[in-house]
Design an enzyme around this catalytic site. Structure first.
Site, short mmCIF file in Angstrom:
data_model
loop_
_atom_site.label_atom_id
_atom_site.label_comp_id
_atom_site.label_asym_id
_atom_site.label_seq_id
_atom_site.Cartn_x
_atom_site.Cartn_y
_atom_site.Cartn_z
N SER A 158 0.45 -12.06 -2.59
CA SER A 158 1.43 -12.58 -1.65
C SER A 158 1.01 -12.16 -0.25
O SER A 158 0.02 -11.45 -0.08
CB SER A 158 2.81 -12.01 -1.96
OG SER A 158 2.87 -10.66 -1.55
N LYS A 159 1.81 -12.58 0.71
CA LYS A 159 1.47 -12.28 2.12
C LYS A 159 1.33 -10.78 2.37
O LYS A 159 0.65 -10.37 3.30
CB LYS A 159 2.54 -12.87 3.04
CG LYS A 159 2.31 -14.34 3.30
CD LYS A 159 3.28 -14.84 4.36
CE LYS A 159 3.22 -16.36 4.44
NZ LYS A 159 4.43 -16.93 4.98
#
Ligand code: GLU
Length: 484
Positions: A245-246
């Site tokens: 994820s980010k």
């Protein structure tokens, strides 16, 4: 697998093109190119509220940058609404689906009741069974209804190309909605309808779709269509073992373009997230990826996205890409960084290729490479503070040494052998090793201490510019020795 297969990448344009999507696109593309099959692109823009033009553009840009060209025309799922509705009504007509007049409020209430009782909510088909006259009167009144698929008894399974046999008992699958009361299709219906219409024979996608697959298989069967082969690619994890994820850093393909990763390196890296060519083969050209790619190398276990490895791999590609191809890719970066113009570099291609050969083995990213190119293109040299502090410890002595270097070089021929002889003689005359001469020179000529061989640098910078830079360093050092 039917060969050659018809494959597709079907992203929803609800955000940027992330690395997981790009990996899925790449695997589909590789298999199509390997087998002579077709690779289609379908934009799944049925979620009007979340789909954006920017996101669609990012998908096209990302695919184009990665070099993943698609066959046939791009399709947009939203344009196929009439067919989705036709298919839903065909299922209704055959009895494979039924109308459900249960209102949203009623469903909410039932869901809450189930929750309160600590049970999982299941839709009870009997709720939708209305006596014929009531059904007719509701239809006459124009009451809204959804169309639900009647899940048969039994079990639904398939032989997944990655995971082997997978099976779900149908009792765990609710009678799911296929058409909402506003006439829009639910994802599973739209996907199946579109895949049938475009004659897709192999559906390869992320394994987050495994739970959709039994529903889709039931729809294929009820629509009387042949089943495609399914392949579910393993999840991509961050270095901490959690879903990528980010939080783990850049996850958009466009970010890697901006960070100076080469498209071939990105493809090489992504290809190894869920596939292995066997042995310890790692760095591969695009053509090698196509040549080695096969369903046998698809892996089940989750893949780990290691950004350090990506950078390393990019360095390998920078060093190995044919010079003309690398040049073509780099020129726009040089122009954008204001180092040159398209016309100016076109006139010095030979010089530039020699420089590129020197520098490309020393950089891991395009951005690093462009930064290293700077002193060879621009007039002004910026001295890196650390390099200057380290290599010019005694400014007066460095000024005097560089002045002597300048004189020796100016006297002789501008040729590596002659320059080396002159500088070695200077070292001997002063009783110092040549390293003590070359390092201060590097800073004067390029501003930094880590450069290619000093004679390569002198030749790349050129006679006039090199002498001028030695002069400028002498002036600079003299000034600071007075000021200091
Ligand atoms: N549009 C879906 C997604 O972006 C993919 C559908 C599919 O590949 O079947 O997750």
């Amino acid at each position: 697998m039917i060969t050659p297969p018809r494959l597709r990448f079907a992203p929803s344009p609800t955000g940027y093109l992330h690395v997981g999507g790009a990996r899925t696109a790449l695997f589909n593309w590789l298999l199509a190119r390997k087998t002579g099959g077709k690779f289609l692109l379908r934009i799944e823009d049925t979620d009007r509220a979340r789909s954006t033009d920017d996101s669609t553009r990012a998908i096209f840009e990302g695919m184009t940058w990665l070099g993943l060209d698609w066959d046939e025309e791009v399709t947009f799922q939203g344009a196929n609404l009439a067919r989705h509705q036709r298919d839903a009504h065909a299922l209704l007509a055959s009895g494979a689906a039924y109308r459900d007049f249960t209102t949203g409020e009623e469903l909410d209430r039932l869901r809450k009741d189930a929750e309160a009782a600590g049970e999982q909510f299941r839709f009870d088909r009997r709720l939708a069974e209305l006596p014929a006259d009531e059904l007719q009167s509701r239809l006459d009144r124009g009451d809204p209804f959804t169309i639900r698929f009647r899940v048969p008894e039994g079990a639904t399974g398939w032989v997944d190309m990655v995971h082997g046999q997978i099976e779900f008992p149908n009792k765990d699958i609710d009678d799911f909605i296929i058409l909402r009361s506003d006439g829009t299709p639910i994802y599973n219906l739209a996907v199946v309808s579109d895949d049938i219409a475009t004659a897709i024979t192999l559906v390869m996608r992320g394994d987050d779709h495994i739970s959709n697959t039994p529903k889709q298989i039931l729809l294929y069967r009820a629509l009387g269509a042949a089943l495609p082969t399914f392949a579910h690619l393993p999840m991509i994890l961050g270095s901490d073992g959690k879903k990528l994820s980010k939080r783990h850093g850049a996850t958009a393909v466009g970010d890697y373009h901006g960070l100076g990763i080469l498209p071939d390196a990105m493809c090489n890296f992504l290809a190894l997230l869920g596939w292995s060519p066997g042995g310890d083969r790692e760095v591969m050209t695009r053509q090698e990826l196509i040549d080695y790619f096969s369903e046998d190398g698809l892996l089940k276990k989750a893949a780990v996205f290691d950004a350090t490895k990506l950078e390393w791999m990019n360095g390998q590609h920078l060093a190995q890409t044919p010079i003309d191809a690398l040049d073509a890719y780099l020129r726009p970066f040089l122009v954008r960084a204001d180092l040159t113009t398209a016309e100016a570099i076109a006139e010095r291609t030979e010089w530039w290729h020699r420089l590129l050969e020197l520098l490309r083995v020393r950089a891991r990213t395009v951005n690093e490479l462009v930064a290293q190119c700077r002193p060879y293109f621009v007039d002004e040299v910026l001295y890196d503070a650390d390099a200057a502090a380290k290599q010019w410890k005694d400014p007066a002595a460095s000024a005097e040494l560089l002045q002597a270097v300048r004189e020796r070089l100016a006297e002789g021929e501008w040729e590596a052998g002659a320059m080396e002889t002159a500088l070695r003689a200077l070292g001997e005359a002063r009783g110092i090793g040549v390293g003590k001469i070359f390092q201060p020179m590097r800073v004067a000529l390029t501003g930094v201490a880590a450069t290619p061989g000093i004679f390569d640098v002198l030749l790349a910078v050129g006679r006039e510019r090199s002498l001028a830079r030695l002069d400028a360093a002498v002036v600079h050092l003299t000034r600071s020795s007075i000021a200091g």
